[in-house]
Design a protein around this motif. Structure first.
Motif, short mmCIF file in Angstrom:
data_model
loop_
_atom_site.label_atom_id
_atom_site.label_comp_id
_atom_site.label_asym_id
_atom_site.label_seq_id
_atom_site.Cartn_x
_atom_site.Cartn_y
_atom_site.Cartn_z
N THR A 59 15.58 45.14 20.12
CA THR A 59 16.31 45.26 21.38
C THR A 59 17.34 46.36 21.23
N GLU B 229 16.28 41.68 16.05
CA GLU B 229 17.20 40.57 16.30
C GLU B 229 17.89 40.17 15.00
N THR C 31 26.03 40.46 17.48
CA THR C 31 24.78 39.72 17.38
C THR C 31 23.79 40.31 18.37
N ALA D 197 20.38 39.79 20.15
CA ALA D 197 19.39 38.76 20.48
C ALA D 197 18.15 39.40 21.07
N ASN D 198 16.99 38.93 20.66
CA ASN D 198 15.73 39.50 21.12
C ASN D 198 15.61 39.37 22.64
#
Length: 312
Positions: free
Chosen positions: A219, A276, A296, A298-299
C-alpha cells in the motif's frame, strides 16, 4: 516510476549509503572508485527525471481553467456595458460586433475565446471615454487586457507538461538500464577486490544489492515535507523506512529486512509502496534536525505522512 523501478531505486540508495560508509576502504582503489563514480552519477539524473515524470498536470489544467473563467467574466461585463451604450446611442454597428452570449464564450475553443475577448477589448478601448458613465473604468479595461494575456500564457502548459512526462519516462528507462549494466557487469565484480581484505564491506554490499519487492499487496504511503520556518516544500529529503521486528513482514530465511529509502521531489512530495507492517521512519536532510516517527501501514489503506523539518 513504475513499481519495479521504485524497488530498484530504493536498492540504489542502500548501495550508495553502504559504499559511502566504507569510502575510506575503496577510494584509493582506482578500479572500484572509477566504476562507483560512473554509477553513482546516474542517481541525480534519475531523481531529476523522476521529479519531471510526476509533474502535476492537474494543477496546470486547473490554473488554465481558472484564468479562462476570470477572463470571460471580465469580458462579459464590459460587453454588457458596451451593449447598453450602443443601444442608447443607436449604434447598430457596435451592437452587432459584440453580440456574444455566455454560451458562446463557454463553448468557444481556446484560441477562439481569446479572439472574442480581444474584440470586446478593442471596442472598449475605442469607446473608453464614453463608457465610463456606463460603469467601465480605465482600470477595468486594463484588467481585461491583463486577464487575456494571463490566459494566453497558459495555453501551451498542459501539453508541454505531458510532453515532459513522456520524455522523462523514456529517460528513466534508459538510465535504469545503464545503471543496472554498471552494477551487474562492473561493480558487482569489482566488490570481489574486498572479499578478503574487508569482509564487512563485501558482505554489506551484497546485502544492499538485494531488491525488496514492494508490489503486490503493498500500500502506498503518500507524504509531503516542508520547511517549518518558511513553509516552503523541500526537495531531496531522505525518508528511510525500517520494518519493525515485531511487525508482520519477515524476510526469507529469517534475515533482517532491508530498509526502504525514498527522497522527496520538487514539491516536497514522495510516494513509497510498502508491504503491510509497522515502520520506524527516519527523516533527514543536511542542515535540518533529524526526525524519527513510527507509522503503521495497513493493507488496502492509504497512509499520509506530513513532515515539517526545522533547521539545526
Amino acid at each position: 516510476m513504475n513499481t519495479n523501478q521504485e524497488d530498484r531505486f530504493s536498492m540504489y540508495y542502500v548501495v550508495m549509503n553502504t559504499c559511502d560508509k566504507y569510502k575510506a576502504v575503496w577510494e584509493t582503489n582506482a578500479v572500484f572508485s572509477a566504476t562507483y563514480n560512473l554509477w553513482v552519477a546516474k542517481i541525480p539524473l534519475i531523481e531529476q527525471n523522476r521529479d519531471a515524470q510526476i509533474l502535476e498536470t492537474t494543477g496546470i489544467t486547473t490554473n488554465k481553467t481558472a484564468r479562462r473563467a476570470t477572463m470571460t467574466e471580465k469580458a462579459l461585463f464590459v460587453e454588457n456595458r458596451l451593449q447598453s451604450y450602443a443601444n442608447v446611442e443607436n449604434n447598430p454597428e457596435l451592437l452587432e460586433s459584440i453580440k456574444y452570449t455566455v454560451s458562446d464564450l463557454k463553448k468557444a475553443r481556446d484560441t477562439d475565446v481569446i479572439g472574442i475577448c480581444n474584440t470586446i477589448l478593442a471596442r472598449a478601448n475605442a469607446h473608453a471615454a464614453a463608457i465610463v458613465a456606463y460603469g467601465v473604468t480605465a482600470d477595468m479595461i486594463t484588467d481585461l487586457q491583463a486577464a487575456i494575456v494571463a490566459y494566453t500564457t497558459t495555453l501551451a502548459n498542459p501539453k508541454a507538461a505531458r510532453s515532459q512526462t513522456k520524455t522523462a519516462t523514456q529517460n528513466l528507462s534508459d538510465l535504469f538500464k545503464e545503471s543496472d549494466t554498471l552494477l551487474n557487469t562492473r561493480l558487482d565484480l569489482d566488490i570481489e577486490l574486498f572479499k578478503i581484505t574487508n569482509p564487512d564491506f563485501f558482505s554489506q554490499y551484497k546485502t544492499a544489492r538485494m531488491i525488496t519487492a514492494t508490489g503486490g499487496g503493498g500500500t502506498s504511503v503518500l507524504g509531503r515535507v516542508i520547511n517549518a520556518g518558511s513553509g516552503e516544500p523541500m526537495k531531496g529529503v531522505t525518508f528511510t523506512f525500517y520494518a519493525e521486528p515485531n511487525g508482520t513482514m519477515k524476510a526469507a530465511g529469517g534475515e533482517k529486512v532491508k530498509p526502504i529509502v525514498k527522497k522527496s521531489a520538487d514539491k516536497g512530495k514522495f510516494r513509497a509502496k510498502l508491504p503491510e507492517n509497522m515502520y520506524r521512519v527516519v527523516v533527514e536532510k543536511i542542515g535540518f534536525k533529524k526526525q524519527e516517527i513510527v507509522i503503521t501501514v495497513a493493507n488496502g489503506e492509504s497512509t499520509n505522512l506530513n513532515i515539517e523539518l526545522e533547521m539545526n
